[in-house]
Design an enzyme around this catalytic site. Sequence first.
Site, PDB file in Angstrom:
ATOM      1  N   ASP A 243       3.703  -2.988   4.289  1.00 47.70           N
ATOM      2  CA  ASP A 243       3.834  -2.621   5.218  1.00 47.70           C
ATOM      3  C   ASP A 243       3.164  -4.117   6.724  1.00 47.70           C
ATOM      4  O   ASP A 243       4.046  -4.276   6.561  1.00 47.70           O
ATOM      5  CB  ASP A 243       1.753  -2.153   5.902  1.00 47.70           C
ATOM      6  CG  ASP A 243       1.385  -0.946   6.762  1.00 47.70           C
ATOM      7  OD1 ASP A 243       1.718  -1.490   8.017  1.00 47.70           O
ATOM      8  OD2 ASP A 243       1.723  -0.039   6.681  1.00 47.70           O
ATOM      9  N   HIS A 274      -2.651  -2.760  11.360  1.00 44.03           N
ATOM     10  CA  HIS A 274      -2.434  -0.950  10.386  1.00 44.03           C
ATOM     11  C   HIS A 274      -2.131  -1.203   8.840  1.00 44.03           C
ATOM     12  O   HIS A 274      -2.701  -0.630   8.160  1.00 44.03           O
ATOM     13  CB  HIS A 274      -0.739  -0.235  10.519  1.00 44.03           C
ATOM     14  CG  HIS A 274      -0.254   0.722  10.040  1.00 44.03           C
ATOM     15  ND1 HIS A 274       0.096   0.593   8.848  1.00 44.03           N
ATOM     16  CD2 HIS A 274      -0.908   2.127  10.748  1.00 44.03           C
ATOM     17  CE1 HIS A 274       0.543   1.709   9.038  1.00 44.03           C
ATOM     18  NE2 HIS A 274      -0.628   2.396   9.543  1.00 44.03           N
ATOM     19  N   SER A 439       0.036   8.769   7.078  1.00 43.48           N
ATOM     20  CA  SER A 439      -0.116   7.061   6.925  1.00 43.48           C
ATOM     21  C   SER A 439      -1.764   7.249   6.208  1.00 43.48           C
ATOM     22  O   SER A 439      -1.257   6.044   5.803  1.00 43.48           O
ATOM     23  CB  SER A 439       0.199   6.265   8.218  1.00 43.48           C
ATOM     24  OG  SER A 439      -0.405   5.807   9.143  1.00 43.48           O
TER      25      SER A 439
END
Length: 1077
Positions: A243, A274, A439
Site C-alpha cells: 500500500d 490508507h 479494501s
Amino acid sequence: MVCTTFRLKMLLLPVWASMLLGLLSGFLPVVGMEPMGGAKLNSDHAPNTEPLPSSSGSNCSDLTVKLEFSTKVVEHEYIIAFTGYFSAKARSLYIRSALRNAADGSLKWHIVPRENPASNFPSDFELVHIRQASPGSLLTLEDHPYIKRVTPQRKVFRMLKYSPCKYDSVPAAPGNATRSWQSSRPFRRTSLSLGSGFWHATGRQSSRRLLRAIPRHVAQILQADVLWQMGHTGSGVKVAVFDTGLSEKHPHFKNVKERTNWTNEKTLDDGLGHGTFVAGVIASMRECQGFAPDSELHIFRVFTNNQVSYTSWFLDAFNYAILKKIDVLNLSIGGPDFMDHPFVDKVWELTANRVIMVSAIGNDGPLYGTLNNPADQMDVIGVGGIDFEDNIARFSSRGMTTWELPGGYGRVKPDIVTYGSGVRGSGMKEGCRSLSGTSVASPVVAGAVTLLASTVLNRELVNPASMKQALIASARRLPGVNMFEQGHGKLDLIRAYQILNSYKPQASLSPSYIDLTESPYMWPYCSQPIYYGGMPTIVNVTILNGMGVTGRIVDKPIWQPYLPHNGDHIDIAVSYSPVLWPWAGYLAVSISVAKKAASWEGIAQGHVMVTVASPAENNSEVGGELTSTVKLPIKVKIVPTPPRSKRVLWDQYHNLRYPPGYFPRDNLRMKNDPLDWNGDHIHTNFRDMYQHLRSMGYFVEVLGAPITCFDASQYGTLLMVDSEEEYFPEEITKLKRDIDNGLSLIIFSDWYNTSVMRKVKFYDENTRQWWMPDTGGANVPALNDLISVWGMAFSDGLYEGDFTLADHDMYYASGCSIARFPEDGIVIAKNLKDQGLEVLKQETAVVEGVPILGLYQTPSDGGGRIALYGDSNCIDDSHRQKDCFWMLDALLQYTSYSMTPPSLSHSPQYILSILAGNHLYRYSKVLEAHLGDPKPRPLPACPHLSWAKPQPLNETAPSNLWKHQKLLSVDLDKVALPNVRAYRPQVRPLSPGESGAWDIPGGIMPGRYNQEVGQTIPVFAFLGAMVVLSFFVVQLTKAKSKPKRRKPRIKRPTYLQQQTSTTTTAAATATGKNPGV
C-alpha cells in the site's frame, strides 16, 4: 480537613456526573462504541492527495474515502518477462542478443536501473527503454528462447479524497428504480476503499427501526480475543501490506520487521493514511486493535504520496515477497483486466510459493459480473463486504466470474464476506478512523488468516488451499442471499480455528454440492427448472487441492445416480483441468435431462465422485502420491418440456467484452466507466431482464456456440442483444432457413458511428498505439449482414432523448436508428436529439421522426417474425435509467403469438458506412487476419459433450445436501476449544504525550467480547452510575448532619508569653504609647 475534603468532592461531582451521562448517552468512546453513520456520495469530486485528517480535527471518526483513478503508458518503456530468474548480467546479454537481430539495426535502447531492495537478486523481468520501437523489433524480442513476453510499462494514478463524516444514510434503490454507482477505473488496478455510507443491503427498502448499539473493534466482534487468551496473537507469521507505507514510530505497531520502498520517492512513511489503516486492521496493538498484534509486519510502499505506481514496482515487490518467504499478503487493489499477463502470472507464482494472498473483490456493486482481479482468481481469497447488521454491502462486487464466457459459465466468487463498512483502523499518525469498502474487508480477512496461521503447530499444513478450505468450510451462511453475493458466507474465526487444528491434507470443492432446487442461495440455478431438449446447465466448480501446489484428477470423474431418487433421469458430462496448479483447478459439470424424462416432472439426484492425486512432500512418510476422493452431490428439478412459444434463446456467443479488446459502453454519457466489461450475460448485467422474463413464464436458455449449433425447432425466439462479434456465412444462411421455418428474431442494437468512434479513441496500454473502438456499442455492420436478406439495416445515426411509447416513459440512450426496412413492415418513429452532432461538434439539434422500432412478418408460410430496436440500455443493468421490460414483453407477444402492438408508423431508408482499419479480428472468434481485409475463419465444430457412463446406486440420497460444510476427517463437535488461560500480549507503554483514551488497561481486553456483551454495556453503566451517585449523596448527608465544632485555641508555652510581653512593652515605651491601649 473535613471542609477541604467536602469542597474537593463538590468540585469533582460535576465531572463525575458528566462522565456518567456521557457513558449513558454513548458520547464517550468506551470500548469502541460509537453511533453508526453513513456518508453521502459526491460523484463530482476532485482528486485530492491530502492525508487523513487528524483525530483532533473533528468530533466524528467516520471518513468517506472517494476514489478516482487514471493511467497512462510510460513512453518508450517496456517490461520484458523472462522464462526464469536470471542475474542482471544474464538478462542484459539476452536482451542484447535478441535486439542484435532486429531489422532496424540502429535501434537505441538501454536498461532502466531499478534501485530497490530486489535489485541485487536474480529477477524474471527487466525494464527497458527503447526509442521508436517498431512492431518488428518487439516480435524479435519475443522470439528469443528465454524471453516470454514484452508488455508496456504502466503508470497508475490513484486519487483518494477523504471527507468528514456525515450521518445521513443512503437509501437502497427500491425495485427497478435508477441505481448509480462509481465503477472501478478502467484498465487499471485500484485501491478499493469507499465511503461509509454505502453499506445498505441490496434491494431492501429501509423503514424506521430500532438499531442496536454494537462495538466497532472488528477483531473483537469476530472473537479474536478468544484466541488471544489461548496465547495465539500472530507470532511467527510474516504478513505483507502492499500500500502507501507506514510511519516508523507509529504507536500502534510493535513488530514492524521491515519497511521497503518500491517507489521513486526517498521516504518510507505513509503520506496518505490508507496503508496505515490497512496495517492497523491487521496488526495494531492498541486503540483500534488488529487481529495479530505479534505478527511480523512487512510494509511494501508501492504508491507514492502523489498516488502513482508502476507495474514494474509491483513485480519487483512481488519477487522480494517471495524471497522473504512472506506467509500472508494483503492486496487492497483491483481492476477488471484478468488478461494483464505480467500481473496475473506473478500472482500465480506468489501463491505457488505458499504465499496466501487476500484481495478485495471490488466496489462495483450492486451490479453483477463486476468482480475485480486478482480476487477473481481461484488461488486467491476474494473478499466481499457486509455491514454490521450482516447485510451485503451495496458497494460489494458480485459474481459470476467472466473469464469463462462466452462458451462456459463463471465460477462462484467472492469466496467469503466479512465486515467492510464503518470498520475502525489506525490513523496516519495516531488515533483511529473508520472507513468502508472491500479494501477494508480484505485486511479483516488477512488479519484473521494471520492469526489463524499462528495457531497451527505444523506450519507445513498451512498453504493457500488449506487456508481457503478452512475459511469457506467454516463460514456462516447469510439467509436470503445468493452465492454470487456472499460466496460461502460470513467469516467465522472460531470455527475456522477448529477446522485448522484438526486438518488433514485433502481436496475439496467450491461449491461443495449442486442443488438446483435450493432458493435463493443457488440463484440463478434455482430460478429455472431443467427439461429435455434444453441447453445443458453448466455449473463451474472449483477444486481446491490442499495436498500440494500441483495435482491431477485420477482417471475420470464417476457419475453415480441414485435409482430410488430418479437419478437415471439426468445425464452428466464433466470437463476438468488437466493439471491443478497452483493449488486449484476447475470441474465443469454439464447437466441435461434424459429423453425418457421428456414428459416427467420430479426431483432427480445423484453424485459425482472425483479423486485427486498430488505428489507427496519429500519428507512425507507416505511417499509417492497423496490421494483424496471427494463427492459432489447433485439435485435437480425436472419439468416437462415447455412449449416452443415459451422458450427464448439468448445469444451469448456473439457478445464480446473487455478484456482483451476495447469495447466501449453502450451509453456514451458514462464517461467514467467507458468499458463494456460485465460479460453481457443474463446472469450479470442483464440479470433484471432475466428475472422479469422468468416472472412472465418464459424459459430462457443461453447459446454459447455458433448459430449452427442449436435446433431452432425447439425455440420460439432468438434474442440478440448488444452483439459485438461477426457472423460466419454459415450462420447467416442457417438463420435465414430457421426463420423461414418459424423461428422469430429480436435484436436490440446500439450505436455505431465511425466519426464518434474516432472521437473516443485513446492511447492503448497494450499496443502502445492510439486505439479506436473495435466496434461501437454494437457491431452494427455485422448485424446488417445478418438481416440484409430481409431488406433491413441499422444506420450510423446516434440519438438520445426522452419520449413516450404506449403510455410508458422511455429514454433512448446512445442508440441508432433503423436505416432500411421492408415496405410491408411497420416502424415506430420518435423525435430525438442528435447525440452524434453533440459529440463531434458540441451542437444540439432535434431530429424529427427517427425510426427506432421495426416489426416484420416474413412472407413464407409458417415463417417467423423479426423485431428490431436501436438501443439496449433500457434492459441493461449497467446504466439503465428507465427500463423497457414492458416493451420486451410486447415484442415477445408479437414474435411468439403474432400479436401486433399498436401505435406504429413508417420510416425512411439509409445505408451504413463501416469503420476502416479496426482491429476486431484480433479478438474475434469469426475473423482472422489477411493481407487484405480480414476474412472469416472456418466454421468451428459444435461443442460435443461426452456424457459420463452412469454407475447407478440403489441407495437413498441425503435429505439435505447442505449441512455444515465439513472437510474430510473434521468433526466440529469433537474439536472443542481448549481451556482458556489468562494471557495478554505485550503492549508497548505509552510515550509522553501519547493519548491513552482508547487503551484498555493491561493490553488487549480479555474475555469473550461479542454483540451480546455489547448489549449489556448500558446496564452496567447505569448500575455504576447509581453506585457512585449514592456514595456522593451519603457523603453530602453526613457532612450536613454533623454539628460544627469550634477550633480549640492552643496555649503558648510560658517562656514564649513572657518574651512576647517584654517585647511589646519596650516597643510602646519607644513610641510613647501606653501598652494597655
